[in-house]
Design an enzyme around this catalytic site. Structure first.
Site, mmCIF file in Angstrom:
data_model
loop_
_atom_site.group_PDB
_atom_site.id
_atom_site.type_symbol
_atom_site.label_atom_id
_atom_site.label_comp_id
_atom_site.label_asym_id
_atom_site.label_seq_id
_atom_site.Cartn_x
_atom_site.Cartn_y
_atom_site.Cartn_z
ATOM 1 C CB SER A 75 -81.525 15.686 -18.668
ATOM 2 O OG SER A 75 -82.464 16.582 -18.112
ATOM 3 C CG ASP A 76 -77.346 20.655 -16.532
ATOM 4 O OD1 ASP A 76 -76.601 19.890 -15.892
ATOM 5 O OD2 ASP A 76 -77.465 21.866 -16.284
ATOM 6 C CD GLN A 77 -84.154 21.035 -12.228
ATOM 7 O OE1 GLN A 77 -83.764 20.738 -11.113
ATOM 8 N NE2 GLN A 77 -85.359 20.716 -12.684
ATOM 9 C CB ALA B 162 -81.702 21.795 -20.823
#
Length: 199
Positions: free
Chosen positions: A72-74, A109
């Site tokens: 996950s990434d933001q 994401a």
């Protein structure tokens, strides 16, 4: 718990993502993916978040055959500019000053892979921040120290006071791990938390 369930790994050392994933009551491990988070030339914020989520998941999956891995990434976007983790007070203050009174989109994401198949999603949260004075921003930063959070706004804590409005299909997305999308994705890999296997 059924013994044929695959091992679940969260490719992150984020305490926020770990706490969110614990809500699903599925046993999991955490591992640091060690991925360079630098944007590529011309890369859009949405593409950056999706690429990093996939890179994190695949970095762990390559050494964990048979496991299901979550990456996950933001990335926050204000007036077309990507805002990542500030790292310190000065950068956080500059981010929040830019964001005050503005609309900000947070791209959260997700990538879930078992090493052979990968599913991805980009859950977008639209926020409008209140017009804020420098004194208010300083008070928030001293109280919260959100230097490891994209856009410096921890809406799950005092950062909610920065907000005028939050629009999202998933209230957990802004915190960093969109659990509604993740539950759907995990179910497709045989890890439905409501399928008799939650602890």
């Amino acid at each position: 718990m059924p013994t044929d369930r695959p091992r679940l790994i969260l490719a992150s050392t984020s305490v926020y993502r770990k706490q969110l994933l614990e809500r699903l009551r599925l046993p999991f491990d955490t591992q640091a993916p060690g991925v360079d988070e630098t944007a590529l030339p011309g890369e859009t914020p949405a593409d950056l978040a999706l690429r990093l989520a996939q890179a994190k998941a695949h970095a762990i999956a390559v050494n964990a055959p048979g496991a299901v891995v979550i990456g996950s990434d933001q990335v926050a976007v204000c007036a077309g500019e990507a805002l990542g983790k500030p790292g310190d007070f000065d950068h956080a203050f500059a981010q929040l000053r830019r964001m005050a009174g503005q609309d900000v989109a947070f791209h959260s994401a997700l990538a879930v892979t078992d090493g052979t198949r990968t599913e991805v999603a980009d859950v977008i949260t639209h926020c409008r921040l209140r017009p804020l004075t420098d004194a208010q921003l300083i008070a928030y930063l001293k109280a919260e120290t959100p230097y490891d959070t994209a856009g410096s706004a921890k809406a799950e804590a005092l950062g909610i006071a920065l907000m005028e409005r939050i629009d999202s299909d998933d209230p957990t997305a802004l915190i960093g791990l969109p659990l509604i999308a993740l539950t759907r994705m995990l179910a497709s890999f045989g890890l439905d938390p409501l399928d008799g296997g939650a602890a």
